[in-house]
Enzyme design. Structure first.
Site, mmCIF file in Angstrom:
data_model
loop_
_atom_site.group_PDB
_atom_site.id
_atom_site.type_symbol
_atom_site.label_atom_id
_atom_site.label_comp_id
_atom_site.label_asym_id
_atom_site.label_seq_id
_atom_site.Cartn_x
_atom_site.Cartn_y
_atom_site.Cartn_z
ATOM 1 N N LYS A 24 3.489 -14.519 5.243
ATOM 2 C CA LYS A 24 3.770 -15.320 4.788
ATOM 3 C C LYS A 24 5.785 -15.769 4.726
ATOM 4 C CE LYS A 24 2.551 -18.188 0.980
ATOM 5 N NZ LYS A 24 1.578 -18.793 1.169
ATOM 6 N N ASP A 45 -2.044 -18.143 4.841
ATOM 7 C CA ASP A 45 -2.975 -19.528 4.194
ATOM 8 C C ASP A 45 -4.344 -19.705 5.257
ATOM 9 O OD1 ASP A 45 -0.545 -19.580 4.154
ATOM 10 O OD2 ASP A 45 -0.920 -20.829 2.170
ATOM 11 N N ASP A 59 -5.798 -5.973 5.538
ATOM 12 C CA ASP A 59 -7.136 -5.377 4.968
ATOM 13 C C ASP A 59 -8.026 -6.432 4.318
ATOM 14 O OD1 ASP A 59 -8.475 -3.465 3.316
ATOM 15 O OD2 ASP A 59 -7.221 -3.286 1.805
ATOM 16 N N TYR A 87 0.910 -1.339 -0.136
ATOM 17 C CA TYR A 87 0.166 -0.297 0.480
ATOM 18 C C TYR A 87 0.334 1.082 -0.154
ATOM 19 C CZ TYR A 87 -4.642 -3.249 0.856
ATOM 20 O OH TYR A 87 -5.020 -3.556 0.580
#
Ligand code: NAI
Length: 332
Positions: free
Chosen positions: A171, A204, A228, A124
């Site tokens: 991740k 995930d 988000d 972002y």
């Protein structure tokens, strides 16, 4: 002492839900004086931006704002209003409490989690370009300083609010450098908070676990993009976006706002659910030390939802925004 607060009325359903929150706060006994501003599409032509500089100056002066949603014009080269605000005021922590409310239909009963989302960097940061006509590149920025700030904010919140566990979401198995840095920083910070359990989960797997057993989670902390997505997803666990409040907090200023957007599909119809912005005002009052007024409003909202007589359409009812707001005021 009366506290001056910047009130940004937004557009779409913004002015409707903003008015509701203002009325409720004004009746709660809190000592607040509003400095009100229009923002979004209604000021775009006049100022050439949905969030003119004088609003940002007002927040810098008052240090606290309650903000209704603002539409980000698509494809006109505008940077999101929210990204602009968060970056220019360095509001590094986005905090979204997500819990089940009695009286609201949802598949779960005891969800009570708080998402801490880093608010200033990651994908972002807005650094992207076309390498050629066929390839675009977006740069993901993760810094030790911003990671440290958000993880510390999550642990401090856990300590202050009697929470038991902090889960870092990442991740790092794939993005070994960027998410790796976030994860290492989280592990380092965790060592200073021996009484709070710490764990890390890959994003995930986290998504699946949140859908299967959201009751197992307490405080979650993560970089911007995952925050988000997971906070919107988590709002679905408890009955939708209309119920999720939020705070954007930095060292020098704080902006409180609902998680939802300007909902153009129901704007101007007196149909929007104002719960999220009212609960954002509750977070604001707590931040300002107006705990008695905050608790009063929170209980009134919980009671109106539990009674189920005046629910807005997103919660399966047919009450108008005004009726729902009046019901809350009558319970204060
Ligand atoms: P949205 O959150 O505005 O709407 C998604 C869906 O949820 C719509 O069906 C809407 O009717 C419903 N909904 C949202 N809030 C509701 C409420 N309080 N009561 C009842 N139903 C509600 O998301 P969308 O459509 O993706 O975004 C619309 C605009 O809002 C975009 O321009 C976006 O950039 C902007 N936006 C602004 C935010 C902010 O100012 N903080 C945050 C998110 C989006």
């Amino acid at each position: 002492m009366t506290r001056k607060v910047t009130l940004i009325k937004g557009d779409g359903i913004g002015p409707e839900v903003c008015e509701a929150a203002k009325k409720v706060v004004d009746k709660s006994g809190a000592s607040i004086e509003w400095e009100e501003f229009d923002a979004g599409t209604s000021v775009l032509e006049k100022y050439g931006t949905p969030i003119p500089e004088h609003i940002i100056e007002s927040i810098k002066k008052n240090k606290v704002a309650l903000k209704a949603p603002v539409t980000t014009p698509v494809g006109k080269g505008f940077r999101s209003v929210n990204v602009t605000l968060r970056k220019s005021l360095n509001l590094y922590a986005n905090i979204r409490p997500i819990k089940t409310y009695a009286g609201v239909k949802s598949r779960y009963e005891n969800v009570d989690l708080v998402i801490f989302r880093e608010n200033t960097e990651d994908l972002y940061a807005g650094i992207e370009h076309m390498i050629n006509d066929e390839i675009a590149e977006s740069v993901k920025i993760i810094s030790r300083k911003a990671s440290m700030n958000i993880v510390k904010a999550a642990f401090d919140y856990a300590v202050k609010n009697g929470r038991k566990k902090v889960t870092a979401v990442h991740k790092a198995n794939i993005m070994k450098l960027s998410d790796g840095l976030f994860l290492r920083t989280a592990e380092e910070v965790a060592k200073d908070y021996k009484d709070i359990e710490f764990e890390s989960v890959i994003v995930d797997a986290m998504s699946m676990k949140l859908v299967l057993n959201p009751e197992d989670y307490d405080v979650l902390v993560m970089p911007n993009l995952y925050g988000d997505i997971l906070s919107d997803m988590a709002s679905g666990l408890i009955g939708g976006l209309g119920l999720v409040p939020g705070a954007n907090i930095g060292k020098d200023a704080a902006v409180f706002e609902a998680a939802h957007g300007s909902a153009p599909d129901i704007a101007g119809q007196n149909k929007a659910n104002p719960t999220a912005i009212i609960l954002s005002a509750v977070m604001m009052l707590k931040y300002l030390g107006e705990d008695a007024a905050a608790d009063k409003i929170e209980k009134a909202v919980e009671n109106v939802l539990k009674e189920g007589k005046y629910l807005t359409c997103d919660l399966g009812g047919n009450a108008t925004t005004d009726k729902f707001t009046e019901a809350i005021i009558s319970k204060l």
